[in-house]
Scaffold this motif. Structure first.
Motif, PDB file in Angstrom:
ATOM      1  N   ILE A  95       0.829  -1.203   0.000  1.00  0.00           N
ATOM      2  CA  ILE A  95       0.000   0.000   0.000  1.00  0.00           C
ATOM      3  C   ILE A  95       0.865   1.255   0.000  1.00  0.00           C
ATOM      4  O   ILE A  95       0.537   2.247  -0.669  1.00  0.00           O
ATOM      5  CB  ILE A  95      -1.018  -0.002   1.173  1.00  0.00           C
ATOM      6  CG1 ILE A  95      -2.047   1.097   0.998  1.00  0.00           C
ATOM      7  CG2 ILE A  95      -0.336   0.126   2.509  1.00  0.00           C
ATOM      8  CD1 ILE A  95      -2.994   0.889  -0.130  1.00  0.00           C
TER       9      ILE A  95
ATOM     10  N   GLU B 224       2.264   1.580  -3.552  1.00  0.00           N
ATOM     11  CA  GLU B 224       1.207   2.040  -4.462  1.00  0.00           C
ATOM     12  C   GLU B 224       0.940   3.527  -4.294  1.00  0.00           C
ATOM     13  O   GLU B 224       0.744   4.237  -5.287  1.00  0.00           O
ATOM     14  CB  GLU B 224      -0.091   1.269  -4.216  1.00  0.00           C
ATOM     15  CG  GLU B 224      -0.098  -0.115  -4.790  1.00  0.00           C
ATOM     16  CD  GLU B 224      -1.426  -0.831  -4.571  1.00  0.00           C
ATOM     17  OE1 GLU B 224      -2.350  -0.235  -3.981  1.00  0.00           O
ATOM     18  OE2 GLU B 224      -1.522  -1.992  -5.002  1.00  0.00           O
ATOM     19  N   ASN B 225       0.916   4.008  -3.062  1.00  0.00           N
ATOM     20  CA  ASN B 225       0.663   5.432  -2.824  1.00  0.00           C
ATOM     21  C   ASN B 225       1.724   6.314  -3.475  1.00  0.00           C
ATOM     22  O   ASN B 225       1.409   7.417  -3.930  1.00  0.00           O
ATOM     23  CB  ASN B 225       0.599   5.721  -1.328  1.00  0.00           C
ATOM     24  CG  ASN B 225      -0.653   5.166  -0.686  1.00  0.00           C
ATOM     25  OD1 ASN B 225      -1.642   4.907  -1.369  1.00  0.00           O
ATOM     26  ND2 ASN B 225      -0.616   4.963   0.626  1.00  0.00           N
TER      27      ASN B 225
END
Length: 96
Positions: free
Chosen positions: A73, A76-77
Motif C-alpha cells: 500500500i 502504491e501510494n
C-alpha cells in the motif's frame, strides 16, 4: 515476508534514460519500505488493450519482490503520483 509482483507500464513518450530513472525510482520505493527485489523482467514495448491518454503502446516491466504485508500500500501510494506511469498493479504471488 510475502511474495509480490509489481507490473508497471511506462509511457512511450519519454526517453530511455528518463524511463530507466522511473524504473529505478519504483525499485527504490520497494527497497525503502523493506522489500527485497528478487527479479526484474523487461517486456519492452507492447500494445495496450485500449488507449490511455492517447497512447496505444507502453513499456512493460514486472518486478518480483519479497516484503511485509504493509509495504504494497505504501509503494502504491508513491507510484500512483509518479508522472509517465500509464498503469501499475501490485499483486501477491502464490507460494507453491
Amino acid at each position: 515476508m510475502n511474495k509480490y509482483e509489481l507490473a508497471i507500464a511506462l509511457s512511450v513518450k519519454i526517453e530511455d534514460d528518463e524511463r530507466a530513472a522511473l524504473l529505478d525510482k519504483a525499485k527504490g520505493y520497494i527497497e525503502r519500505f523493506g522489500g527485497q527485489i528478487t527479479n526484474v523482467d523487461d517486456w519492452g514495448k507492447k500494445r495496450l488493450a485500449y488507449e490511455v491518454d492517447h497512447m496505444k503502446e507502453a513499456f512493460y516491466y514486472f518486478i518480483q519482490f519479497d516484503a511485509e504485508p504493509t509495504a504494497p500500500i505504501e509503494i502504491e501510494n508513491r507510484i500512483r503520483i509518479m508522472e509517465n506511469v500509464v498503469r501499475f498493479l501490485i499483486v501477491r504471488a502464490d507460494e507453491k
